[in-house]
Design a protein around this motif. Structure first.
Motif, PDB file in Angstrom:
ATOM      1  N   GLY A 155       0.811  -1.203   0.000  1.00  0.00           N
ATOM      2  CA  GLY A 155       0.000   0.000   0.000  1.00  0.00           C
ATOM      3  C   GLY A 155       0.844   1.252   0.000  1.00  0.00           C
ATOM      4  O   GLY A 155       0.544   2.232  -0.701  1.00  0.00           O
ATOM      5  N   THR A 156       1.932   1.244   0.769  1.00  0.00           N
ATOM      6  CA  THR A 156       2.839   2.386   0.797  1.00  0.00           C
ATOM      7  C   THR A 156       3.479   2.615  -0.568  1.00  0.00           C
ATOM      8  O   THR A 156       3.655   3.756  -1.010  1.00  0.00           O
ATOM      9  N   ALA A 157       3.803   1.508  -1.240  1.00  0.00           N
ATOM     10  CA  ALA A 157       4.392   1.614  -2.577  1.00  0.00           C
ATOM     11  C   ALA A 157       3.402   2.238  -3.557  1.00  0.00           C
ATOM     12  O   ALA A 157       3.767   3.066  -4.392  1.00  0.00           O
ATOM     13  N   LEU A 158       2.118   1.858  -3.436  1.00  0.00           N
ATOM     14  CA  LEU A 158       1.104   2.436  -4.314  1.00  0.00           C
ATOM     15  C   LEU A 158       0.961   3.932  -4.073  1.00  0.00           C
ATOM     16  O   LEU A 158       0.881   4.722  -5.019  1.00  0.00           O
ATOM     17  N   LEU A 159       0.954   4.325  -2.795  1.00  0.00           N
ATOM     18  CA  LEU A 159       0.828   5.742  -2.478  1.00  0.00           C
ATOM     19  C   LEU A 159       2.042   6.530  -2.979  1.00  0.00           C
ATOM     20  O   LEU A 159       1.909   7.639  -3.494  1.00  0.00           O
ATOM     21  N   ALA A 160       3.216   5.936  -2.809  1.00  0.00           N
ATOM     22  CA  ALA A 160       4.429   6.606  -3.281  1.00  0.00           C
ATOM     23  C   ALA A 160       4.409   6.759  -4.797  1.00  0.00           C
ATOM     24  O   ALA A 160       4.825   7.788  -5.340  1.00  0.00           O
ATOM     25  N   THR A 161       3.912   5.734  -5.477  1.00  0.00           N
ATOM     26  CA  THR A 161       3.816   5.790  -6.932  1.00  0.00           C
ATOM     27  C   THR A 161       2.885   6.904  -7.380  1.00  0.00           C
ATOM     28  O   THR A 161       3.165   7.621  -8.350  1.00  0.00           O
ATOM     29  N   SER A 162       1.778   7.063  -6.662  1.00  0.00           N
ATOM     30  CA  SER A 162       0.820   8.092  -7.040  1.00  0.00           C
ATOM     31  C   SER A 162       1.348   9.493  -6.767  1.00  0.00           C
ATOM     32  O   SER A 162       1.003  10.443  -7.476  1.00  0.00           O
ATOM     33  N   GLN A 163       2.196   9.648  -5.748  1.00  0.00           N
ATOM     34  CA  GLN A 163       2.686  10.971  -5.371  1.00  0.00           C
ATOM     35  C   GLN A 163       3.848  11.436  -6.232  1.00  0.00           C
ATOM     36  O   GLN A 163       3.901  12.598  -6.636  1.00  0.00           O
ATOM     37  N   ASN A 164       4.788  10.536  -6.504  1.00  0.00           N
ATOM     38  CA  ASN A 164       5.946  10.913  -7.309  1.00  0.00           C
ATOM     39  C   ASN A 164       6.543   9.662  -7.934  1.00  0.00           C
ATOM     40  O   ASN A 164       7.271   8.912  -7.279  1.00  0.00           O
ATOM     41  N   ARG A 165       6.206   9.416  -9.200  1.00  0.00           N
ATOM     42  CA  ARG A 165       6.639   8.191  -9.869  1.00  0.00           C
ATOM     43  C   ARG A 165       8.155   8.112  -9.990  1.00  0.00           C
ATOM     44  O   ARG A 165       8.749   7.041  -9.788  1.00  0.00           O
ATOM     45  N   ASP A 166       8.802   9.225 -10.309  1.00  0.00           N
ATOM     46  CA  ASP A 166      10.252   9.202 -10.483  1.00  0.00           C
ATOM     47  C   ASP A 166      10.962   8.893  -9.167  1.00  0.00           C
ATOM     48  O   ASP A 166      11.896   8.092  -9.122  1.00  0.00           O
ATOM     49  N   ALA A 167      10.513   9.530  -8.087  1.00  0.00           N
ATOM     50  CA  ALA A 167      11.119   9.279  -6.779  1.00  0.00           C
ATOM     51  C   ALA A 167      10.868   7.839  -6.345  1.00  0.00           C
ATOM     52  O   ALA A 167      11.763   7.186  -5.774  1.00  0.00           O
ATOM     53  N   ALA A 168       9.666   7.330  -6.610  1.00  0.00           N
ATOM     54  CA  ALA A 168       9.348   5.947  -6.250  1.00  0.00           C
ATOM     55  C   ALA A 168      10.247   4.975  -7.008  1.00  0.00           C
ATOM     56  O   ALA A 168      10.733   3.978  -6.453  1.00  0.00           O
ATOM     57  N   ARG A 169      10.501   5.266  -8.289  1.00  0.00           N
ATOM     58  CA  ARG A 169      11.374   4.404  -9.088  1.00  0.00           C
ATOM     59  C   ARG A 169      12.795   4.420  -8.550  1.00  0.00           C
ATOM     60  O   ARG A 169      13.457   3.384  -8.466  1.00  0.00           O
ATOM     61  N   LEU A 170      13.258   5.593  -8.140  1.00  0.00           N
ATOM     62  CA  LEU A 170      14.611   5.694  -7.576  1.00  0.00           C
ATOM     63  C   LEU A 170      14.733   4.963  -6.249  1.00  0.00           C
ATOM     64  O   LEU A 170      15.820   4.501  -5.884  1.00  0.00           O
ATOM     65  N   MET A 171      13.627   4.831  -5.533  1.00  0.00           N
ATOM     66  CA  MET A 171      13.625   4.111  -4.258  1.00  0.00           C
ATOM     67  C   MET A 171      13.490   2.607  -4.446  1.00  0.00           C
ATOM     68  O   MET A 171      13.421   1.848  -3.483  1.00  0.00           O
ATOM     69  N   GLY A 172      13.457   2.167  -5.688  1.00  0.00           N
ATOM     70  CA  GLY A 172      13.403   0.740  -5.972  1.00  0.00           C
ATOM     71  C   GLY A 172      12.012   0.150  -6.062  1.00  0.00           C
ATOM     72  O   GLY A 172      11.851  -1.078  -6.092  1.00  0.00           O
ATOM     73  N   ILE A 173      10.997   0.990  -6.091  1.00  0.00           N
ATOM     74  CA  ILE A 173       9.628   0.498  -6.191  1.00  0.00           C
ATOM     75  C   ILE A 173       9.333   0.140  -7.646  1.00  0.00           C
ATOM     76  O   ILE A 173       9.513   0.974  -8.537  1.00  0.00           O
ATOM     77  N   PRO A 174       8.895  -1.091  -7.922  1.00  0.00           N
ATOM     78  CA  PRO A 174       8.595  -1.493  -9.303  1.00  0.00           C
ATOM     79  C   PRO A 174       7.303  -0.834  -9.782  1.00  0.00           C
ATOM     80  O   PRO A 174       6.204  -1.303  -9.476  1.00  0.00           O
ATOM     81  N   ILE A 175       7.421   0.241 -10.526  1.00  0.00           N
ATOM     82  CA  ILE A 175       6.266   1.026 -10.946  1.00  0.00           C
ATOM     83  C   ILE A 175       5.299   0.181 -11.775  1.00  0.00           C
ATOM     84  O   ILE A 175       4.078   0.215 -11.568  1.00  0.00           O
ATOM     85  N   GLY A 176       5.853  -0.579 -12.710  1.00  0.00           N
ATOM     86  CA  GLY A 176       5.005  -1.389 -13.578  1.00  0.00           C
ATOM     87  C   GLY A 176       4.161  -2.380 -12.796  1.00  0.00           C
ATOM     88  O   GLY A 176       2.965  -2.541 -13.058  1.00  0.00           O
ATOM     89  N   ARG A 177       4.771  -3.032 -11.807  1.00  0.00           N
ATOM     90  CA  ARG A 177       4.029  -3.999 -10.997  1.00  0.00           C
ATOM     91  C   ARG A 177       2.974  -3.310 -10.143  1.00  0.00           C
ATOM     92  O   ARG A 177       1.874  -3.851  -9.938  1.00  0.00           O
TER      93      ARG A 177
END
Length: 294
Positions: free
Chosen positions: A168-190
């Motif tokens: 859930g935290t990963a989803l929220l991070a993705t919605s707030q800032n995709r680039d920052a989430a990607r840099l933090m290692g969150i798989p955006i596509g998944r």
């Protein structure tokens, strides 16, 4: 309180919960990816048809039919994201608006040719005898009492998942800032694919809950999908609780208008009320205007 009024209240809450569940699917995908599945009504229909097929045609128990149907709904959500959304988003195109509609039409017609055109009935022990209190029937089935509870419970569970789990935290991070989430290692596509899978599961749940109270057929999700999208916009598509509350309000309005004026006026007045509400609150009843930095 008048029995007819009680019946209308319970029925309205039940239908509103169905709209809210489907609208939550719109909220999830929009919050994570900025896109939605405009064929969400087809996802609802798919859940009902699959549950009927497994339980009635193949003779499976509901304990097996329901999870299997929801698993296939999730798979359909993954296909929608992969085939009808991702290719266009990568190119910066808004063509996913039409591609999701087209994929829903394909699914509706595929089901029509395999499942048949004739409406089917999905029996349930909770939709046989109306609730009786003190020797007086309320005019509603036990299932209609359970549906709002299931809807609110799923909304609460979704809220807890979003706030208390890593996914859930990963989803929220993705919605707030995709680039920052990607840099933090969150798989955006998944994360985006998971959001679409979850949205179709919620629609599938709505379809299975409403199936014993309505006929199961290939066209059953069309109007539901339109109403659910209206609810998502009305509640403010950026607010999870907002869309759920808007769904309940929409259902209560429908039921009240039907009792007071007749079913012929239901859609006319409810959608007119939606237009008026959005004219007064363009971001929805519970939405907030997006703040842009310049």
């Amino acid at each position: 309180m008048d029995t007819q009024l009680i019946s209308a209240l319970i029925s309205g809450l039940g239908m509103g919960s169905m709209y809210g569940l489907m609208a939550l699917g719109f909220y999830i995908t929009f919050a994570v990816s900025g896109t939605v599945n405009f064929a969400q009504g087809s996802s609802m229909m798919l859940g009902a048809v699959l549950c009927f097929t497994f339980a009635q045609t193949l003779g499976w128990s509901l304990w097996l039919a329901v999870p299997a149907a929801l698993a296939l709904c999730a798979l359909y959500g993954l296909l929608v994201e992969r085939l009808a959304v991702r290719p266009f988003v990568r190119r910066g195109s808004d063509a996913w608006l039409m591609s999701t509609v087209a994929l829903g039409i394909v699914l509706d017609n595929l089901v029509m040719h395999t499942f048949g055109k004739e409406p089917r009935s999905l029996p349930s022990s909770l939709a046989v005898s109306p609730v009786d209190v003190g020797g007086q029937g309320l005019g509603v089935y036990p299932l209609q009492l359970i549906i709002p509870l299931v809807g609110l419970a799923l909304a609460a569970a979704l809220h807890l998942v979003a706030r208390r789990t890593r996914w859930g935290t990963a989803l929220l991070a993705t919605s707030q800032n995709r680039d920052a989430a990607r840099l933090m290692g969150i798989p955006i596509g998944r994360a985006v694919a998971g959001a679409f899978a979850l949205s179709t599961v919620l629609a599938g749940v709505a379809g299975m809950l409403i199936a014993p109270l309505a006929n199961v057929n290939a066209d059953m999700g069309t109007l539901f999908g339109l109403k659910a999208f209206s609810v998502a916009i009305l509640g403010g598509i950026t607010s999870a609780w907002g869309v759920m509350i808007a769904g309940l309000l929409f259902g209560l309005a429908e039921s009240g208008i039907t009792v007071a004026l007749g079913s012929g006026y239901t859609h006319i007045i409810t959608f007119a009320l939606v237009i008026v509400a959005l004219a007064l609150r363009p971001n929805g009843l519970f939405g907030r205007a997006e703040v842009k930095k310049v």
